[in-house]
Design a protein around this motif. Structure first.
Motif, PDB file in Angstrom:
ATOM      1  N   VAL A   1     -40.478   1.344 -28.855  1.00 49.39           N
ATOM      2  CA  VAL A   1     -41.469   2.049 -29.663  1.00 49.39           C
ATOM      3  C   VAL A   1     -42.841   1.854 -29.024  1.00 49.39           C
ATOM      4  O   VAL A   1     -43.295   0.720 -28.863  1.00 49.39           O
ATOM      5  CB  VAL A   1     -41.495   1.519 -31.115  1.00 49.39           C
ATOM      6  N   ASN A   2     -43.480   2.936 -28.652  1.00 47.17           N
ATOM      7  CA  ASN A   2     -44.808   2.868 -28.039  1.00 47.17           C
ATOM      8  C   ASN A   2     -45.859   3.203 -29.091  1.00 47.17           C
ATOM      9  O   ASN A   2     -46.050   4.359 -29.459  1.00 47.17           O
ATOM     10  CB  ASN A   2     -44.889   3.846 -26.869  1.00 47.17           C
ATOM     11  N   GLU A   3     -46.535   2.176 -29.611  1.00 49.91           N
ATOM     12  CA  GLU A   3     -47.552   2.404 -30.633  1.00 49.91           C
ATOM     13  C   GLU A   3     -48.947   2.125 -30.105  1.00 49.91           C
ATOM     14  O   GLU A   3     -49.839   1.727 -30.850  1.00 49.91           O
ATOM     15  CB  GLU A   3     -47.256   1.540 -31.870  1.00 49.91           C
ATOM     16  N   VAL A   4     -49.125   2.295 -28.810  1.00 46.82           N
ATOM     17  CA  VAL A   4     -50.460   2.118 -28.233  1.00 46.82           C
ATOM     18  C   VAL A   4     -51.258   3.370 -28.564  1.00 46.82           C
ATOM     19  O   VAL A   4     -50.781   4.485 -28.370  1.00 46.82           O
ATOM     20  CB  VAL A   4     -50.374   1.946 -26.700  1.00 46.82           C
ATOM     21  N   HIS A   5     -52.485   3.169 -29.090  1.00 48.34           N
ATOM     22  CA  HIS A   5     -53.319   4.323 -29.460  1.00 48.34           C
ATOM     23  C   HIS A   5     -53.563   5.201 -28.244  1.00 48.34           C
ATOM     24  O   HIS A   5     -53.825   4.710 -27.151  1.00 48.34           O
ATOM     25  CB  HIS A   5     -54.657   3.844 -30.028  1.00 48.34           C
ATOM     26  N   GLN A   6     -53.469   6.480 -28.489  1.00 48.70           N
ATOM     27  CA  GLN A   6     -53.572   7.447 -27.392  1.00 48.70           C
ATOM     28  C   GLN A   6     -54.877   7.311 -26.610  1.00 48.70           C
ATOM     29  O   GLN A   6     -54.901   7.474 -25.407  1.00 48.70           O
ATOM     30  CB  GLN A   6     -53.472   8.875 -27.946  1.00 48.70           C
TER      31      GLN A   6
ATOM     32  N   ASN B   1     -35.734  -3.240 -32.422  1.00 51.05           N
ATOM     33  CA  ASN B   1     -36.849  -2.555 -31.776  1.00 51.05           C
ATOM     34  C   ASN B   1     -37.664  -3.483 -30.888  1.00 51.05           C
ATOM     35  O   ASN B   1     -37.830  -4.651 -31.192  1.00 51.05           O
ATOM     36  CB  ASN B   1     -37.798  -1.978 -32.828  1.00 51.05           C
TER      37      ASN B   1
ATOM     38  N   GLY C   1     -54.814  -1.414 -29.234  1.00 51.09           N
ATOM     39  CA  GLY C   1     -55.965  -0.744 -29.820  1.00 51.09           C
ATOM     40  C   GLY C   1     -57.216  -1.572 -29.661  1.00 51.09           C
ATOM     41  O   GLY C   1     -57.168  -2.720 -29.216  1.00 51.09           O
TER      42      GLY C   1
ATOM     43  N   HIS D   1     -51.405   3.892 -22.972  1.00 56.82           N
ATOM     44  CA  HIS D   1     -50.242   4.518 -23.620  1.00 56.82           C
ATOM     45  C   HIS D   1     -49.278   5.062 -22.561  1.00 56.82           C
ATOM     46  O   HIS D   1     -48.074   4.848 -22.631  1.00 56.82           O
ATOM     47  CB  HIS D   1     -50.731   5.657 -24.530  1.00 56.82           C
TER      48      HIS D   1
ATOM     49  N   THR E   1     -47.885  -2.407 -29.345  1.00 55.96           N
ATOM     50  CA  THR E   1     -49.040  -1.807 -29.996  1.00 55.96           C
ATOM     51  C   THR E   1     -50.264  -2.103 -29.147  1.00 55.96           C
ATOM     52  O   THR E   1     -50.290  -3.071 -28.387  1.00 55.96           O
ATOM     53  CB  THR E   1     -49.262  -2.389 -31.398  1.00 55.96           C
TER      54      THR E   1
ATOM     55  N   ASN F   1     -45.361   3.965 -21.510  1.00 63.04           N
ATOM     56  CA  ASN F   1     -44.278   4.952 -21.396  1.00 63.04           C
ATOM     57  C   ASN F   1     -43.534   4.825 -20.076  1.00 63.04           C
ATOM     58  O   ASN F   1     -42.306   4.824 -20.031  1.00 63.04           O
ATOM     59  CB  ASN F   1     -44.849   6.373 -21.511  1.00 63.04           C
TER      60      ASN F   1
ATOM     61  N   THR G   1     -41.450  -3.203 -29.780  1.00 55.84           N
ATOM     62  CA  THR G   1     -42.619  -2.380 -30.085  1.00 55.84           C
ATOM     63  C   THR G   1     -43.835  -2.889 -29.322  1.00 55.84           C
ATOM     64  O   THR G   1     -44.109  -4.086 -29.321  1.00 55.84           O
ATOM     65  CB  THR G   1     -42.936  -2.444 -31.597  1.00 55.84           C
TER      66      THR G   1
END
Lengths: 206, 309
Positions: B171-176, B206, B212, B149, B210, B153, B208
């Motif tokens: 959009v950063n949708e990588v799981h924390q 966008n 996970g 994540h 992702t 960033n 994005t």
């Protein structure tokens, strides 16, 4: 000199188009300057605006100036054309001379000479004679290639297969093979890899 | 003595022939054994030779390919680096000299171009450097743990300026909690290039990312809403014989060098990737980092205790 020339700059690098445009505006006060970045756009723009002058690069994303020059001449016989390219004039100028285009300026030319060359082009003066004792190699094997061969060479260097080249240029596979063989013969090479190396040595861009 | 020998020879003729037959059989078998052993050894040598030949052929192919890319890079440097730089100089110089007489719109137009072009050239040079850096066999890189994540960033920050100009949102949708145990730099280079491609081919919308866990590894997706690619373009990228075409031509043909580097780096980190795209409908590039292969790799290096995936 044209009072208000309509100028199209065709080049695939926006920085180069803007640089030339700035020179034309500041040095000559020209105003009607249009930019295009591909062969396709060039024809669209030519249809839209009655251009008097064209500053034309050789290599574009969608083809080369060599492929469109005949059509260009046929459709717009009055259009004045100047080639402005990275490519060496001793290799490529003849292709365009055959279509009575006599202005050919290398992009590596320094700024002052570029401006004075542009001035000659826009005021219809004949281009300055090329210095026969220029620093370029006399042994460049690519000077031996015919216009057709140079056309094919571009696609060869870009790694296209024979059938793809044939499709792109509307030729038969066997014609392309024959021309490729002649390129190998004239440059004394056996493979595309060898032609690539030679192209690098002799400043042929692709 | 002689007569005795003669006599006994004559007398035990059957015995003698028996002995000679036995001797013959022994000799024959010994010979057969030797021949078989020799043949076996020859076979092993042949196999070894075959394996070596294949190895050398493979190395040769890689060398040839690298050579090809190197020539290509030289062409890119002269065509896509040197002449734009030259015109940045000419433009900036003219702007400096003719400052007062210039209409403000023209001044603005030129400065914008200089700013964009120099940024593009910086990105292109970084990429050329990236490729050259990982071409050597003696990569003494070690895998390490890092926060995916956070990495995304950081990468988004590099491209923030470009994105703002083009009305592109990140959009950063990588799981924390996703921690990757991998070669960090190559993964970063892959994501760098994927974001760069996405920006180059997106006018607005966008981008994005992702990321996970799946049950077999970690799946990362880079999604854009840009121009998209045709199936032919995708096949071309995926093919083994893919050659780079010119690098940054008004951001339209920009994927050549990028995908070459992406493919190289993904091979390096043992990951796989898939491109899905709709012409004018955007592109999704999915990268899969398998967990299992990473573990077995760690086993070989005796580092099982650090397996965190």
């Amino acid at each position: 000199m044209f009072a208000h020339p309509h100028i199209i700059i065709a080049d695939d690098h926006s920085m180069i188009r803007k640089g030339i445009k700035l020179l034309l505006v500041t040095q000559f006060g020209y105003k009607n300057i249009y930019e295009v970045n591909s062969c396709n756009e060039l024809f669209v723009e030519l249809k839209r605006t009655p251009a008097t002058h064209l500053v034309l690069d050789i290599i574009f994303a969608d083809g080369t100036a060599m492929e469109v020059i005949a059509t260009l001449r046929q459709l717009y016989p009055e259009l004045k054309i100047m080639i402005f390219s990275m490519q060496l004039p001793e290799v490529y100028a003849e292709v365009f001379r055959n279509h009575s285009i006599h202005y050919f300026l290398e992009k590596s030319t320094n700024e002052d000479k570029t401006v004075s060359y542009l001035r000659k082009f826009f005021s219809d003066e004949p281009p300055p004679n090329r210095n026969p004792f220029s620093t370029t190699s006399k042994n460049n094997p690519f000077t031996l290639l015919s216009p057709r061969e140079l056309e094919i060479l571009h696609y060869m260097l870009n790694g296209h297969k024979t059938n793809v080249i044939a499709q792109n240029l509307n030729l038969s596979n066997s014609t392309v093979s024959t021309i490729k063989r002649r390129i190998f013969e004239k440059t004394d090479t056996n493979s595309v890899a060898q032609v690539l190396e030679l192209a690098m040595l002799y400043n042929i861009n692709y | 003595m002689f007569s005795y020998f003669n006599y006994s020879l004559f007398k035990s003729w059957g015995f003698i022939s028996f002995v000679s037959i036995v001797l013959y059989i022994i000799a024959y078998n010994a010979f057969k054994y030797l021949v078989r052993k020799l043949l076996k050894r020859q076979k092993i040598f042949k196999l070894l030779l075959q394996r070596k030949t294949i190895e050398i052929q493979r190395k040769n192919e890689t060398l040839e390919k690298n050579n090809l890319i190197q020539t290509r890079l030289i062409s890119i440097i002269s065509h896509d680096l040197i002449s734009p730089l030259k015109f940045i100089h000419i433009t900036a110089k003219t702007l400096l000299e003719r400052n007062e007489h210039m209409p403000p719109e023209l001044y603005q137009e030129m400065l914008t171009e200089v700013s964009n072009s120099s940024k593009e050239l910086e990105l292109l040079s970084t990429n050329i450097l990236n490729w050259i850096k990982y071409q050597h066999e003696n990569r003494r890189l070690e895998k390490e743990e890092f926060d995916l994540h956070e990495m995304v960033n950081q990468l988004f920050l590099i491209f923030q300026g470009l994105a703002r100009q083009k009305n592109v949102n990140f959009v950063n949708e990588v799981h924390q909690e996703v921690v990757l145990y991998q070669f960090m730099e190559p993964v970063k280079i892959v994501l760098y290039n994927l974001i760069l491609n996405a920006i180059n081919f997106t006018e607005r919308g966008n981008i994005t990312i992702t990321g996970g866990h799946t049950h077999k590894g970690i799946l990362v997706k880079v999604k854009d809403e840009g121009l998209g690619m045709s199936e032919e373009q995708i096949n071309n990228i995926m093919s083994e014989h893919f050659i780079v075409s010119s690098a940054t031509v008004d951001n339209r043909k920009g994927n050549g060098l990028g995908y070459l580097i992406i493919k190289d780096m993904l091979k390096f980190v043992d990951a796989r990737f898939v491109i899905k795209s709709i012409k004018h409908g955007g592109t999704v590039v999915s990268i899969f980092f398998p967990t299992f292969e990473v573990r077995s790799n760690q086993l070989q290096h005796g580092k099982l205790e650090t397996a965190v995936l």
